[in-house]
Every structure is written in C-alpha cells, then in structure tokens.
Design a protein around this motif. Structure first.
Motif, PDB file in Angstrom:
ATOM      1  N   PHE A   8      -3.528 108.684  16.103  1.00 48.70           N
ATOM      2  CA  PHE A   8      -2.457 107.403  15.636  1.00 48.70           C
ATOM      3  C   PHE A   8      -1.920 107.234  16.561  1.00 48.70           C
ATOM      4  O   PHE A   8      -1.562 105.890  17.091  1.00 48.70           O
ATOM      5  CB  PHE A   8      -1.821 107.716  14.442  1.00 48.70           C
ATOM      6  CG  PHE A   8      -0.907 106.795  13.813  1.00 48.70           C
ATOM      7  CD1 PHE A   8      -1.704 105.644  13.447  1.00 48.70           C
ATOM      8  CD2 PHE A   8       0.264 106.816  14.116  1.00 48.70           C
ATOM      9  CE1 PHE A   8      -0.768 104.674  12.763  1.00 48.70           C
ATOM     10  CE2 PHE A   8       1.176 105.810  13.637  1.00 48.70           C
ATOM     11  CZ  PHE A   8       0.577 104.830  13.003  1.00 48.70           C
ATOM     12  N   VAL A   9      -1.012 108.296  17.460  1.00 54.03           N
ATOM     13  CA  VAL A   9      -0.268 107.618  18.671  1.00 54.03           C
ATOM     14  C   VAL A   9      -0.952 107.096  19.873  1.00 54.03           C
ATOM     15  O   VAL A   9      -0.518 106.084  20.450  1.00 54.03           O
ATOM     16  CB  VAL A   9       0.528 109.139  19.107  1.00 54.03           C
ATOM     17  CG1 VAL A   9       1.314 108.833  20.347  1.00 54.03           C
ATOM     18  CG2 VAL A   9       1.523 109.346  17.974  1.00 54.03           C
ATOM     19  N   VAL A  10      -2.209 107.541  19.924  1.00 51.27           N
ATOM     20  CA  VAL A  10      -3.004 106.861  21.040  1.00 51.27           C
ATOM     21  C   VAL A  10      -3.337 105.576  20.723  1.00 51.27           C
ATOM     22  O   VAL A  10      -3.279 104.622  21.605  1.00 51.27           O
ATOM     23  CB  VAL A  10      -4.331 107.774  21.422  1.00 51.27           C
ATOM     24  CG1 VAL A  10      -5.273 107.032  22.361  1.00 51.27           C
ATOM     25  CG2 VAL A  10      -3.895 109.152  22.074  1.00 51.27           C
ATOM     26  N   CYS A  11      -3.679 105.499  19.515  1.00 52.57           N
ATOM     27  CA  CYS A  11      -4.302 104.095  19.237  1.00 52.57           C
ATOM     28  C   CYS A  11      -2.840 103.214  19.101  1.00 52.57           C
ATOM     29  O   CYS A  11      -3.023 101.772  19.673  1.00 52.57           O
ATOM     30  CB  CYS A  11      -4.576 103.905  17.536  1.00 52.57           C
ATOM     31  SG  CYS A  11      -6.360 105.005  17.937  1.00 52.57           S
ATOM     32  N   LEU A  12      -1.753 103.720  18.659  1.00 55.10           N
ATOM     33  CA  LEU A  12      -0.430 102.878  18.782  1.00 55.10           C
ATOM     34  C   LEU A  12      -0.318 102.330  20.176  1.00 55.10           C
ATOM     35  O   LEU A  12       0.200 101.222  20.413  1.00 55.10           O
ATOM     36  CB  LEU A  12       0.415 103.510  17.958  1.00 55.10           C
ATOM     37  CG  LEU A  12       1.864 102.718  17.822  1.00 55.10           C
ATOM     38  CD1 LEU A  12       1.815 101.582  16.821  1.00 55.10           C
ATOM     39  CD2 LEU A  12       2.988 103.785  17.315  1.00 55.10           C
ATOM     40  N   LEU A  13      -0.228 103.301  21.162  1.00 60.43           N
ATOM     41  CA  LEU A  13       0.093 103.122  22.433  1.00 60.43           C
ATOM     42  C   LEU A  13      -0.821 102.091  22.966  1.00 60.43           C
ATOM     43  O   LEU A  13      -0.364 101.073  23.752  1.00 60.43           O
ATOM     44  CB  LEU A  13       0.043 104.268  23.372  1.00 60.43           C
ATOM     45  CG  LEU A  13       1.398 105.256  22.934  1.00 60.43           C
ATOM     46  CD1 LEU A  13       1.159 106.632  23.877  1.00 60.43           C
ATOM     47  CD2 LEU A  13       2.503 104.596  23.374  1.00 60.43           C
ATOM     48  N   LEU A  14      -2.228 102.296  22.780  1.00 59.56           N
ATOM     49  CA  LEU A  14      -3.028 101.352  23.072  1.00 59.56           C
ATOM     50  C   LEU A  14      -2.766  99.837  22.750  1.00 59.56           C
ATOM     51  O   LEU A  14      -2.938  98.829  23.501  1.00 59.56           O
ATOM     52  CB  LEU A  14      -4.702 101.687  22.682  1.00 59.56           C
ATOM     53  CG  LEU A  14      -5.761 100.763  23.383  1.00 59.56           C
ATOM     54  CD1 LEU A  14      -5.973 101.036  24.865  1.00 59.56           C
ATOM     55  CD2 LEU A  14      -6.987 101.305  22.612  1.00 59.56           C
ATOM     56  N   ALA A  15      -2.521  99.845  21.418  1.00 67.31           N
ATOM     57  CA  ALA A  15      -2.434  98.265  20.868  1.00 67.31           C
ATOM     58  C   ALA A  15      -1.141  97.653  21.604  1.00 67.31           C
ATOM     59  O   ALA A  15      -1.121  96.698  21.942  1.00 67.31           O
ATOM     60  CB  ALA A  15      -2.152  98.544  19.345  1.00 67.31           C
ATOM     61  N   VAL A  16      -0.025  98.506  21.757  1.00 67.00           N
ATOM     62  CA  VAL A  16       0.928  97.901  22.371  1.00 67.00           C
ATOM     63  C   VAL A  16       0.743  97.472  23.886  1.00 67.00           C
ATOM     64  O   VAL A  16       1.446  96.326  24.327  1.00 67.00           O
ATOM     65  CB  VAL A  16       2.297  98.961  22.290  1.00 67.00           C
ATOM     66  CG1 VAL A  16       3.528  98.394  23.382  1.00 67.00           C
ATOM     67  CG2 VAL A  16       2.830  99.055  20.884  1.00 67.00           C
ATOM     68  N   SER A  17       0.044  98.296  24.605  1.00 65.88           N
ATOM     69  CA  SER A  17      -0.027  97.923  25.960  1.00 65.88           C
ATOM     70  C   SER A  17      -1.167  96.713  25.903  1.00 65.88           C
ATOM     71  O   SER A  17      -1.015  95.758  26.837  1.00 65.88           O
ATOM     72  CB  SER A  17      -0.908  99.179  26.660  1.00 65.88           C
ATOM     73  OG  SER A  17      -2.129  99.211  26.196  1.00 65.88           O
ATOM     74  N   LEU A  18      -2.150  96.468  25.014  1.00 64.58           N
ATOM     75  CA  LEU A  18      -2.825  95.495  25.225  1.00 64.58           C
ATOM     76  C   LEU A  18      -2.066  94.056  24.730  1.00 64.58           C
ATOM     77  O   LEU A  18      -2.330  93.150  25.187  1.00 64.58           O
ATOM     78  CB  LEU A  18      -4.111  95.640  24.276  1.00 64.58           C
ATOM     79  CG  LEU A  18      -5.323  96.393  24.614  1.00 64.58           C
ATOM     80  CD1 LEU A  18      -6.543  96.514  23.525  1.00 64.58           C
ATOM     81  CD2 LEU A  18      -5.792  96.004  25.844  1.00 64.58           C
ATOM     82  N   SER A  19      -1.515  94.227  23.594  1.00 67.35           N
ATOM     83  CA  SER A  19      -0.145  92.969  23.207  1.00 67.35           C
ATOM     84  C   SER A  19       0.469  92.734  24.339  1.00 67.35           C
ATOM     85  O   SER A  19       0.781  91.420  24.706  1.00 67.35           O
ATOM     86  CB  SER A  19       0.261  93.346  21.940  1.00 67.35           C
ATOM     87  OG  SER A  19       1.124  94.324  22.210  1.00 67.35           O
ATOM     88  N   SER A  20       1.115  93.583  25.137  1.00 65.86           N
ATOM     89  CA  SER A  20       1.967  93.146  26.341  1.00 65.86           C
ATOM     90  C   SER A  20       1.346  92.626  27.359  1.00 65.86           C
ATOM     91  O   SER A  20       1.704  91.575  28.139  1.00 65.86           O
ATOM     92  CB  SER A  20       2.914  94.366  26.601  1.00 65.86           C
ATOM     93  OG  SER A  20       1.655  95.492  27.332  1.00 65.86           O
ATOM     94  N   ASN A  21      -0.062  92.985  27.497  1.00 66.88           N
ATOM     95  CA  ASN A  21      -0.838  92.458  28.608  1.00 66.88           C
ATOM     96  C   ASN A  21      -1.062  90.967  28.346  1.00 66.88           C
ATOM     97  O   ASN A  21      -1.028  89.955  28.914  1.00 66.88           O
ATOM     98  CB  ASN A  21      -2.171  93.195  28.908  1.00 66.88           C
ATOM     99  CG  ASN A  21      -1.954  94.260  29.417  1.00 66.88           C
ATOM    100  OD1 ASN A  21      -0.863  94.322  30.358  1.00 66.88           O
ATOM    101  ND2 ASN A  21      -2.789  95.239  29.552  1.00 66.88           N
ATOM    102  N   ILE A  22      -1.155  90.480  26.947  1.00 71.57           N
ATOM    103  CA  ILE A  22      -1.680  89.241  26.509  1.00 71.57           C
ATOM    104  C   ILE A  22      -0.506  88.333  26.566  1.00 71.57           C
ATOM    105  O   ILE A  22      -0.501  87.174  27.189  1.00 71.57           O
ATOM    106  CB  ILE A  22      -2.031  89.230  25.219  1.00 71.57           C
ATOM    107  CG1 ILE A  22      -3.388  90.017  24.995  1.00 71.57           C
ATOM    108  CG2 ILE A  22      -2.119  87.758  24.367  1.00 71.57           C
ATOM    109  CD1 ILE A  22      -3.927  90.155  23.665  1.00 71.57           C
ATOM    110  N   ASP A  23       0.801  88.901  26.332  1.00 68.61           N
ATOM    111  CA  ASP A  23       2.117  88.265  26.671  1.00 68.61           C
ATOM    112  C   ASP A  23       2.443  87.711  28.078  1.00 68.61           C
ATOM    113  O   ASP A  23       2.846  86.785  28.305  1.00 68.61           O
ATOM    114  CB  ASP A  23       3.205  88.912  25.830  1.00 68.61           C
ATOM    115  CG  ASP A  23       3.014  89.049  24.503  1.00 68.61           C
ATOM    116  OD1 ASP A  23       2.466  87.977  23.932  1.00 68.61           O
ATOM    117  OD2 ASP A  23       3.800  89.758  24.018  1.00 68.61           O
TER     118      ASP A  23
END
Length: 137
Positions: A8-23
């Motif tokens: 869960f923590v790995v998936c959460l970090l992956l989602a946050v990093s992808l959303s920051s790259n999009i921004d």
C-alpha cells in the motif's frame, strides 16, 4: 498484514510521484506557451583589418645528383636442390570393415516416475442460476 501495508505504501508513493510529474510537465508547458521575452540586441563587432603578408620567396634550383652506373656483372645463381626420391604409400582398402551391432538392454519400467495426467480445459462457460436474466412476461 505487513506485506499489505508495504504494498500500500509503495503504491501510494508511486501515485504521488506520477501525479507530481504530471503537474510539473503542465507547468513547464505553460511556461513554454507563455509570451517569450525579447532577445537583447548585441553590439556589432567592427571588422578586423586584414594583415598583408609578404610574398613567399621563390624555390631555389637544387643541383641534381648523378648516380654511378649499376654493375653489369650478372648476379650469381642459386644452387639447385637435389631431387629426393618420393615415398610410396600403401594402397587404400577398397571395402570398409563392418561395424558390429551393439544391443542395449531395455530400461526397467519402474526407474522412471509416473507423469501426472494433464486435465482438460473446459470449452463451455458455466451458467449460474442466480445470474441468469429474469424470465420475460
């Protein structure tokens, strides 16, 4: 439970990093599409005066060398090799010898483990009575 928390923590970090790259990509595109600042005008560089080079001196005439003539005596010849007698080989056989047949004993039947049978794959879709459509009136 610990493995679930880790995933869960790995998936959460992956989602946050992808959303920051999009921004950040959107911000970079916004900056690229905004009005470009004008380039400052650079001062012109005055041309340098061309230096006049003195002419090159002419090539002096060099004296030609005279070579002595080659000797006219013939070169010595190499001695000839003495002829050696050629060895004679025995004739090749005309027929090949027969290879003996070797028979191996059969393997015992109990030495190999039994292979499990492969189950067949069903080709029809099972029907569930609770998921069937309601009868039409």
């Amino acid at each position: 439970m610990a493995a679930f928390n880790f995933h869960f923590v790995v998936c959460l970090l992956l989602a946050v990093s992808l959303s920051s790259n999009i921004d950040s990509a959107w911000a970079a595109r916004h900056l690229l599409q905004s009005s470009q600042p004008t380039q400052p005008t650079l001062p012109t560089i005055p041309p340098f005066p061309k230096a006049a080079l003195p002419p090159l001196p002419a090539m002096p005439n060099l004296p030609t060398a005279t070579l002595p003539p080659l000797p006219s005596t013939p070169l010595p010849t190499r001695p000839t090799n003495p002829s050696l007698p050629k060895p004679t080989l025995p004739p090749l056989p005309t027929s090949m010898p027969a290879i003996p047949n070797v028979a191996l004993p059969p393997l015992p039947a109990s030495s190999l483990p039994m292979m499990p049978s492969i189950p067949t794959i069903p080709t029809t879709m099972p029907s569930f009575p609770s998921l069937s459509p309601p009868p039409s009136n």
